[in-house]
Enzyme design. Structure first.
Site, PDB file in Angstrom:
ATOM      1  CD  GLU A  54      -2.841  -1.118   0.047  1.00 53.81           C
ATOM      2  OE1 GLU A  54      -3.233   0.097  -0.746  1.00 53.81           O
ATOM      3  OE2 GLU A  54      -3.586  -2.146  -0.958  1.00 53.81           O
ATOM      4  CB  CYS A 210     -14.232   1.523 -14.138  1.00 52.38           C
ATOM      5  SG  CYS A 210     -16.232   2.597 -14.311  1.00 52.38           S
ATOM      6  CB  CYS A 217     -18.972  -0.092 -20.638  1.00 53.45           C
ATOM      7  SG  CYS A 217     -18.204   2.285 -20.849  1.00 53.45           S
ATOM      8  CB  CYS A 220     -18.215  -2.491 -17.085  1.00 57.14           C
ATOM      9  SG  CYS A 220     -18.688  -2.717 -15.163  1.00 57.14           S
ATOM     10  CB  CYS A 226     -22.606   1.725 -15.096  1.00 57.47           C
ATOM     11  SG  CYS A 226     -21.900   3.327 -15.159  1.00 57.47           S
TER      12      CYS A 226
END
Length: 309
Positions: A54, A210, A217, A220, A226
């Site tokens: 991270e 995305c 798309c 997706c 959406c």
DNA sequence: AACACGTGGTG
DNA sequence: TCACCAAGTGT
């Protein structure tokens, strides 16, 4: 503290959870099928591996993090191993990931973990937040990814996914807003395990499908619901993002100075550092900044090195 | 709230 | 070419 959501009773009509229908199931299923096999997602990574990843992933792409992450964990498999080192060793091992203050803070976090938490990455969000280099996002990410806890993990990917899927805009606001945090909390599944999977899944969706540019798309899992696509994918309105110019800035000079010091095995005379930049005022300001940030240690006789104390 | 803070890939 | 972008934090 946590928004009251109800998975066992009918949702209130005005609850944001109902906007666009259920997102969790399709996104988590997609994640199970398409998630990248990243080393910090393997069980062997452990909380320390998650935390290191991270730090490295703050503003740096996955592909550039991968090799440095592997070397880092091999050399410092536990927080105490890093804590024993000089901070300059962390800066050197950071290599060219950028924003080297992150290396300094990761070292500081390892020291704090060793001193205050017996060498184990703390499990509680407030304890994580108190460590250097850990802000709201990273504390939630470590608590969720490493410990399976229920937190809204609101990074740039998730913000973009929510902006599009729920709010119906191409991009989120420049700075994270209270409305975004409220929405992310409202969308958080009640169940702890589902919530942590949703966090990872929604982030991965933003990273792979995305995306900011050239979103795909057709791949997706929630394209049918959406809000942005349903609205005809209207272009972003409002102020353009502030450009992050680089050439000619202090940042560029700092980068050049630090590159010399990273590669040096012995203290470097100022005359050598002077060669990285022509303009003397800016050059001196950049070096002073590095020293006051703790990234460079000045020695007697006009010598400089990475911080060994 | 606005800025500073690295580096390299991409269209 | 060059502006934008990449799992943010600290001040």
């Amino acid at each position: 503290m946590t928004a009251p959501t109800h998975t066992t009773s009918a949702p209130t009509p005005t609850t944001p959870v109902t906007v666009g229908g259920d997102l969790h199931g399709p996104v988590i299923d997609w994640f199970d099928a398409h998630a990248r096999d990243l080393p910090w997602r393997r069980p062997e990574a452990g909380p320390w591996g998650v935390m290191v990843s991270e730090f490295m992933l703050q503003q740096t792409p996955v592909n550039r993090v991968l090799p440095v992450y592997e070397q880092w964990l091999a050399r410092w498999p536990r927080p105490a191993d890093l804590a024993k080192e000089a901070p300059g060793e962390a800066v050197r091992a950071w290599g060219r990931l950028g924003y080297p203050r992150r290396a300094l803070r990761l070292h500081g976090a390892a020291v704090a973990i060793t001193e205050r938490h017996g060498g184990d990455v703390p499990t509680e969000h407030p304890q994580l937040l108190a460590l250097p280099g850990i802000g709201e996002y990273t504390a939630a990410a470590v608590a969720s990814f490493a410990y399976g806890q229920r937190h809204a993990v609101l990074d740039t990917n998730v913000r973009r996914v929510l902006a599009r899927a729920v709010t119906g805009t191409q991009y989120p606001p420049n700075a994270t807003t209270a409305a975004e945090r409220r929405l992310a909390r409202a969308l958080l599944p009640e169940d702890e395990r589902t919530a942590s999977r949703w966090a990872a899944a929604s982030m991965e969706l933003g990273a792979l499908v995305c995306t900011a540019k050239n979103e795909t798309c057709h791949r997706c899992p929630i394209t049918a619901q959406c809000a942005w696509r349903l609205a005809g994918k209207p272009a972003h309105e409002g102020p353009a993002r502030r450009g992050q110019t680089y050439a000619g800035t202090d940042r560029q000079v700092r980068g050049k100075l630090l590159a010399v010091l990273r590669d040096a095995v012995a203290p470097v005379p100022q005359a050598v550092l002077d060669r990285v930049w022509d303009e003397p005022v800016q050059r001196a300001r950049a070096l002073d900044g590095l020293v006051s940030d703790g990234l460079v240690e000045p020695l007697p006789g006009g010598l400089y090195r990475l911080p060994m104390t």
